[in-house]
Design an enzyme around this catalytic site. Structure first.
Site, short mmCIF file in Angstrom:
data_model
loop_
_atom_site.label_atom_id
_atom_site.label_comp_id
_atom_site.label_asym_id
_atom_site.label_seq_id
_atom_site.Cartn_x
_atom_site.Cartn_y
_atom_site.Cartn_z
N ARG A 189 -22.60 0.64 12.08
CA ARG A 189 -22.24 -0.71 11.61
C ARG A 189 -23.26 -1.74 12.10
NH1 ARG A 189 -16.56 -3.30 13.99
NH2 ARG A 189 -16.87 -5.40 13.28
N TYR A 243 -17.64 -4.40 22.53
CA TYR A 243 -18.54 -4.03 21.44
C TYR A 243 -19.96 -4.36 21.90
CZ TYR A 243 -14.69 -3.47 18.09
OH TYR A 243 -13.57 -3.05 17.44
N ASP A 303 -25.03 -17.43 36.10
CA ASP A 303 -25.20 -18.89 36.17
C ASP A 303 -26.66 -19.26 36.05
OD1 ASP A 303 -22.56 -19.30 36.36
OD2 ASP A 303 -22.53 -19.93 38.47
N GLU A 337 -17.33 -17.18 21.62
CA GLU A 337 -16.15 -16.49 21.10
C GLU A 337 -15.40 -15.91 22.29
OE1 GLU A 337 -15.14 -16.58 18.06
OE2 GLU A 337 -16.94 -17.42 17.14
N CYS A 371 -10.83 -8.12 20.61
CA CYS A 371 -10.35 -9.51 20.61
C CYS A 371 -9.41 -9.69 19.44
CB CYS A 371 -11.50 -10.48 20.56
SG CYS A 371 -12.41 -10.39 19.04
N THR A 372 -9.58 -8.86 18.40
CA THR A 372 -8.76 -8.99 17.21
C THR A 372 -7.53 -8.08 17.24
OG1 THR A 372 -10.29 -7.43 16.25
CG2 THR A 372 -10.58 -9.72 15.63
N ARG A 517 -11.96 -8.55 12.62
CA ARG A 517 -13.08 -9.49 12.49
C ARG A 517 -13.49 -9.61 11.03
NH1 ARG A 517 -18.43 -8.46 15.02
NH2 ARG A 517 -17.37 -6.80 16.12
N1 LIG Z 1 -13.69 -13.71 20.23
C1 LIG Z 1 -14.39 -12.59 20.11
O1 LIG Z 1 -15.11 -12.37 19.14
C2 LIG Z 1 -14.27 -11.54 21.18
C3 LIG Z 1 -13.72 -11.83 22.42
N2 LIG Z 1 -13.65 -10.85 23.37
C4 LIG Z 1 -13.01 -11.17 24.64
O2 LIG Z 1 -13.79 -10.68 25.72
C5 LIG Z 1 -12.96 -10.33 26.80
C6 LIG Z 1 -13.31 -8.95 27.29
O3 LIG Z 1 -14.68 -8.81 27.48
P1 LIG Z 1 -15.34 -8.88 28.93
O4 LIG Z 1 -16.69 -8.25 28.82
O5 LIG Z 1 -14.40 -8.34 29.94
O6 LIG Z 1 -15.48 -10.45 29.13
P2 LIG Z 1 -16.19 -11.24 30.32
O7 LIG Z 1 -16.01 -12.69 30.02
O8 LIG Z 1 -15.77 -10.73 31.64
O9 LIG Z 1 -17.76 -10.86 30.18
C7 LIG Z 1 -18.45 -11.14 29.01
C8 LIG Z 1 -19.92 -11.18 29.34
O10 LIG Z 1 -20.21 -12.26 30.21
C9 LIG Z 1 -20.95 -11.81 31.33
N3 LIG Z 1 -20.71 -12.69 32.45
C10 LIG Z 1 -19.83 -12.57 33.46
N4 LIG Z 1 -19.93 -13.63 34.30
C11 LIG Z 1 -20.89 -14.42 33.80
C12 LIG Z 1 -21.45 -15.67 34.21
N5 LIG Z 1 -21.04 -16.32 35.28
N6 LIG Z 1 -22.41 -16.19 33.45
C13 LIG Z 1 -22.85 -15.57 32.33
N7 LIG Z 1 -22.37 -14.39 31.91
C14 LIG Z 1 -21.39 -13.84 32.63
C15 LIG Z 1 -20.48 -10.39 31.50
O11 LIG Z 1 -21.39 -9.66 32.29
P3 LIG Z 1 -20.83 -8.56 33.34
O12 LIG Z 1 -20.19 -7.51 32.51
O13 LIG Z 1 -22.04 -8.12 34.03
O14 LIG Z 1 -19.85 -9.26 34.22
C16 LIG Z 1 -20.43 -9.94 30.05
O15 LIG Z 1 -21.72 -9.64 29.60
C17 LIG Z 1 -11.55 -10.43 26.27
O16 LIG Z 1 -10.96 -11.62 26.72
C18 LIG Z 1 -11.72 -10.46 24.76
O17 LIG Z 1 -10.69 -11.09 24.08
C19 LIG Z 1 -14.10 -9.59 23.16
C20 LIG Z 1 -14.66 -9.27 21.96
C21 LIG Z 1 -14.77 -10.20 20.87
O1 LIG Z 2 -14.97 -7.33 20.11
C1 LIG Z 2 -14.04 -7.35 19.31
O2 LIG Z 2 -12.89 -7.29 19.67
C2 LIG Z 2 -14.43 -7.39 17.88
O3 LIG Z 2 -14.85 -8.66 17.54
C3 LIG Z 2 -13.37 -6.85 16.98
O4 LIG Z 2 -13.98 -6.44 15.84
P1 LIG Z 2 -13.14 -5.63 14.75
O5 LIG Z 2 -11.95 -6.45 14.42
O6 LIG Z 2 -14.07 -5.48 13.62
O7 LIG Z 2 -12.76 -4.34 15.40
#
Ligand SMILES: NC(=O)C1=CN([C@@H]2O[C@H](COP(=O)(O)OP(=O)(O)OC[C@H]3O[C@@H](n4cnc5c(N)ncnc54)[C@H](OP(=O)(O)O)[C@@H]3O)[C@@H](O)[C@H]2O)C=CC1
Ligand SMILES: O=C(O)[C@H](O)COP(=O)(O)O
Length: 563
Positions: A189, A243, A303, A337, A371-372, A517
Site C-alpha cells: 500500500r 503504521y 524536542d 494527526e 487511530c481509526t 482512513r
Molecule cells: N490520527 C491519525 O492518523 C493516527 C493517530 N495515531 C495515534 O498515535 C498513537 C499511537 O502511536 P504512538 O507511536 O504510541 O504515539 P506517540 O505520540 O507516543 O509517538 C508518535 C511519534 O512521536 C515520537 N515522539 C515521542 N516523543 C516525542 C517528542 N517529544 N518530540 C517529537 N517526537 C516525539 C515517537 O517516537 P518514539 O517512538 O521514539 O517515542 C513517535 O515517532 C495513538 O494515540 C493513535 O491514536 C496513530 C495512527 C494514526
Molecule cells: O495509523 C492508523 O491508525 C491508520 O491511520 C489507520 O489506517 P486504516 O484505517 O487505513 O487502517
C-alpha cells in the site's frame, strides 16, 4: 557451508549491466528459548538481492532459498546490509548510512518475545544540526529539479519498496507484532501511495492560477497575477509505531514531489522497518542530503528536532505528544494527526447481521491499534442485546496468537501499553461493566474483549485503549451521545445518516461501514484535539507547499504586444 550462492538469472533483464556484490553476515537470533547463529551470504545484482544461502552454524538446513524466502528471512541483511553495523542499525545522512558518534543505542523490544529484537543509533544534537544544514542545501537544488524527474525517482522508489516487501514486512512483524498479511499489505500500500503521489504531484504542481485585475471592482484589465505553488523547505516527518512505513511515506512522498527535503524521525517500535524503507529511496538514487533519517528516542531527541530552526514544516502522527509539539513548534505549518475515540452509532433500523462483523473488524483488526479503530459502540437500547450477541459470535471467530502466523489478535506493542489497557478494563469491572468474554492476558497478548453496559463514568467510555477492547454504551436517542466524535453510523435511512454526520464535529463519517482512513488518496483529518490540517495525498501536497505570486502591471508590456 557447502555452496555460497546461486544467482537467479531470471531476476536480471537482458539489457542490464550487471554488477555483483556479496554480503556476508553473521546473524544471531533468539526466539523464546531457541537460539540460532547463522552465516548468511546474499548476492546482489545491481544492488538488488537475487539469491542467498544461509548456513545455520548449529546445523540449520536453510539451504538454497528462493528470493522471497531469502528476503523474508534476512530482514536487516542482504540488500540492506549496509544499514547495519554489527548489531546496531545506522542513521541516514548525506546519502550515507552512518554510525553515531554518541556510541549509544536504543533497543527495540519484540512485543511477542519481549526480548530485544533490534538496536538503532541514538543520534546527537550535532548530527541533527548537520542533517539540517545538508537538507537545506539539497532542497535548494531539488526545488529546481524538473517535476517529471522528481516524479520519476518517486516511481522508482515505489517499485523498489514493493520489491522488498518481504524483509520490511518481517520487521513490522518483529517490531510491532503486525499480523503477517497486514504487514505485507502495509508495504505494498505504501509503494502504491508513493506512485500515486508522484502522479498527483505532477497534476497539482504542474498547474498554476492566472488572475486578472478587472475581476475586482473599479479595476481595468491592467494587472496580472500568476499564482504557483512552491516548496516550504525542510519537512520533519514523525510517524507513529502503528503504521511506521505507511505513515512515513505518506509524509515523505508529498514532501519530495513538492520540492522539499525530508528529515524522518522513525518511531522506536518500527524504526528498523522505516530504515529499510528509507534505504529503498536511497537505492532509487535521490540526491544526497535530500532524505535523512535521524534515529533516537522521541523523548530524548524529539524536542531538539521539533524546535530546530532549520525545520520549515512538521508532519506528525501519534498521540498526545503531538499536542505538546504543536505548542512548542514555532511559526511553521503543522500537519498533526492525533488519537481519537471513534464511535460507531447503531440506529434501530440497522442491519445487525452486517453491523456486527463490521464493528468487530473495525474494533479488533491489528488488535485495535489503529487511530481509526472502532473505539466505542453507541447502540439504541432496543437493539443492543441482539447486537451484542451477534458481536460475541463474531468475536468468537477471531484467532489469537503470534503475528508471524497471521493471527487476528496479536500482542500489543509494549508492556506499558498492555498495562494501560488492563487499567481501563479493571476500572470498567469496578464500575459494573458486563464482560462478554473472560479477560485474559499473557505478556503483551490480550484476548479480544467486548464490554457491555458501559457508562459515561467509566474511563473506557472516553479514553483510547489502543488495544483489543471495545465498549458498548446504550443510548435512547442520538442526542444523548456526548462523544461528538462519531466514526460511523449504521442505518438504512440515508437521510438520517447524513443529518447525524452534519450535526457532529468529526473529520470523517462512514455510513454502514466501520471507521477507516479510507484509501490513501482520500482526505483524512481529526478535529479539535485530534489534529491540525488534513492528510491524504492531495491535501498533503498542498499543505507542504506555499503560494508564490508573480504580479505584472500591463502598462509595462511593450506597446507592440498591446494591439
Ligand atoms: N490520527 C491519525 O492518523 C493516527 C493517530 N495515531 C495515534 O498515535 C498513537 C499511537 O502511536 P504512538 O507511536 O504510541 O504515539 P506517540 O505520540 O507516543 O509517538 C508518535 C511519534 O512521536 C515520537 N515522539 C515521542 N516523543 C516525542 C517528542 N517529544 N518530540 C517529537 N517526537 C516525539 C515517537 O517516537 P518514539 O517512538 O521514539 O517515542 C513517535 O515517532 C495513538 O494515540 C493513535 O491514536 C496513530 C495512527 C494514526
Ligand atoms: O495509523 C492508523 O491508525 C491508520 O491511520 C489507520 O489506517 P486504516 O484505517 O487505513 O487502517
Amino acid at each position: 557451508m557447502k555452496r555460497f550462492c546461486d544467482v537467479d538469472k531470471s531476476m536480471i533483464r537482458e539489457d542490464d549491466v550487471v554488477r555483483f556484490d556479496f554480503d556476508f553476515l553473521v546473524l544471531r537470533r533468539e526466539r523464546g528459548s531457541e537460539r540460532t547463529c547463522r552465516v548468511c551470504v546474499s548476492v546482489r545484482a545491481n544492488g538488488l538481492v537475487t539469491r542467498g544461502l544461509c548456513h545455520n552454524v548449529e546445523g540449520c538446513d536453510w539451504g538454497r532459498l528462493s528470493l522471497d524466502e531469502h528476503s523474508a528471512r534476512m530482514a536487516g541483511t542482504g540488500v540492506s546490509v549496509e544499514i547495519i553495523d554489527e548489531e546496531v542499525f545506522k542513521y541516514y545522512s548525506e546519502g550515507e548510512w552512518k554510525k553515531s558518534s554518541f556510541g549509544k543505542s536504543v533497543a527495540i523490544i519484540n512485543p511477542t518475545t519481549r526480548k530485544t529484537q533490534y538496536k538503532f543509533q541514538a543520534c546527537t544534537q550535532e548530527e541533527v544540526n548537520k542533517v539540517m544544514v545538508n537538507a537545506r542545501r539539497a532542497q535548494k537544488a531539488w526545488a529546481k529539479t524538473p517535476l517529471w524527474k522528481r516524479a520519476e525517482l518517486l516511481h522508482k522508489a515505489a517499485a523498489i519498496l514493493k520489491e522488498h516487501k518481504g524483509p520490511i514486512a518481517e520487521c513490522l512483524i518483529e517490531e510491532i507484532a503486525k499480523p503477517a498479511k497486514d504487514a505485507i499489505f502495509e508495504v505494498v500500500r505504501s509503494g502504491d501511495l508513493v506512485s500515486y503521489c508522484a502522479e498527483e504531484g505532477v497534476r497539482i504542481l504542474g498547474e498554476s492560477k492566472f488572475l486578472t485585475a478587472d475581476s475586482f471592482p473599479g479595476h481595468e484589465r491592467n494587472k496580472y497575477c500568476l499564482v504557483s505553488k512552491i516548496p516550504l523547505g525542510v519537512v520533519l516527518a514523525i510517524p507513529p509505531f502503528s503504521y511506521p512505513v505507511n505513515l512515513a511515506v505518506s509524509k515523505i512522498a508529498p514532501s519530495l514531489i513538492a520540492g522539499n527535503s525530508l528529515v524522518l524521525k522513525p518511531p522506536t517500535q518500527g524504526a528498523v522497518a522505516c530504515l529499510h524503507m528509507v534505504h529503498c529511496f536511497h537505492l532509487a538514487g535521490f540526491p544526497k542530503g535530500l532524505i535523512s533519517s535521524i534515529t533516537g528516542k522521541g523523548s530524548e531527541i524529539g524536542d531538539f528536532l521539533t524546535m530546530h530552526p532549520g525545520v520549515n514544516c512538521i508532519s506528525f502522527t501519534g498521540g498526545d505528544t503531538g499536542i505538546a509539539i504543536s505548542k512548542k513548534a514555532g511559526m511553521i505549518p503543522l500537519q498533526m494527526e492525533f488519537g481519537v475515540k471513534d464511535a460507531c452509532v447503531v440506529l434501530e433500523d440497522a442491519d445487525l447481521d452486517q453491523v456486527a462483523p463490521n464493528i468487530v473488524r473495525g474494533g479488533f483488526s491489528y488488535s485495535g491499534q489503529r487511530c481509526t479503530a472502532a473505539k466505542v459502540v453507541l447502540v439504541m437500547d432496543c437493539i443492543a442485546d441482539t447486537l451484542v450477541e451477534k458481536m460475541k459470535a463474531s468475536i468468537a471467530k477471531l484467532t489469537v496468537g503470534p503475528p508471524e502466523d497471521d493471527y487476528d489478535i496479536t500482542p500489543v506493542v509494549t508492556e506499558s501499553s498492555a498495562n494501560y489497557i488492563e487499567e481501563l478494563v479493571v476500572d470498567a469491572r469496578k464500575k459494573g461493566a458486563t464482560f462478554c468474554q473472560e479477560y485474559r492476558r499473557e505478556g503483551n497478548l490480550i484476548w479480544p474483549l467486548l464490554l457491555n453496559n458501559v457508562r459515561q463514568d467509566m474511563r473506557i467510555a472516553w479514553e483510547e485503549p489502543f488495544g483489543p477492547v471495545v465498549p458498548v454504551i446504550r443510548i435512547n436517542s442520538v442526542e444523548e451521545d456526548q462523544n461528538q466524535m462519531h466514526g460511523c453510523v449504521f442505518t438504512k435511512d440515508i437521510d438520517k445518516a447524513i443529518l447525524i454526520s452534519d450535526a457532529t464535529e468529526t473529520g470523517t463519517v462512514q455510513i454502514n461501514s466501520a471507521p477507516a482512513r479510507g484509501l490513501d488518496h482520500f482526505p483524512f483529518q481529526g478535529l479539535r484535539d485530534s489534529g491540525i490540517g488534513s492528510q491524504g495525498i492531495a491535501s498533503s501536497i498542498n499543505m507542504m507547499t506555499k503560494l508564490h505570486f508573480l504580479l505584472h502591471p500591463r502598462d509595462q508590456v511593450p506597446d507592440t504586444f498591446m494591439n
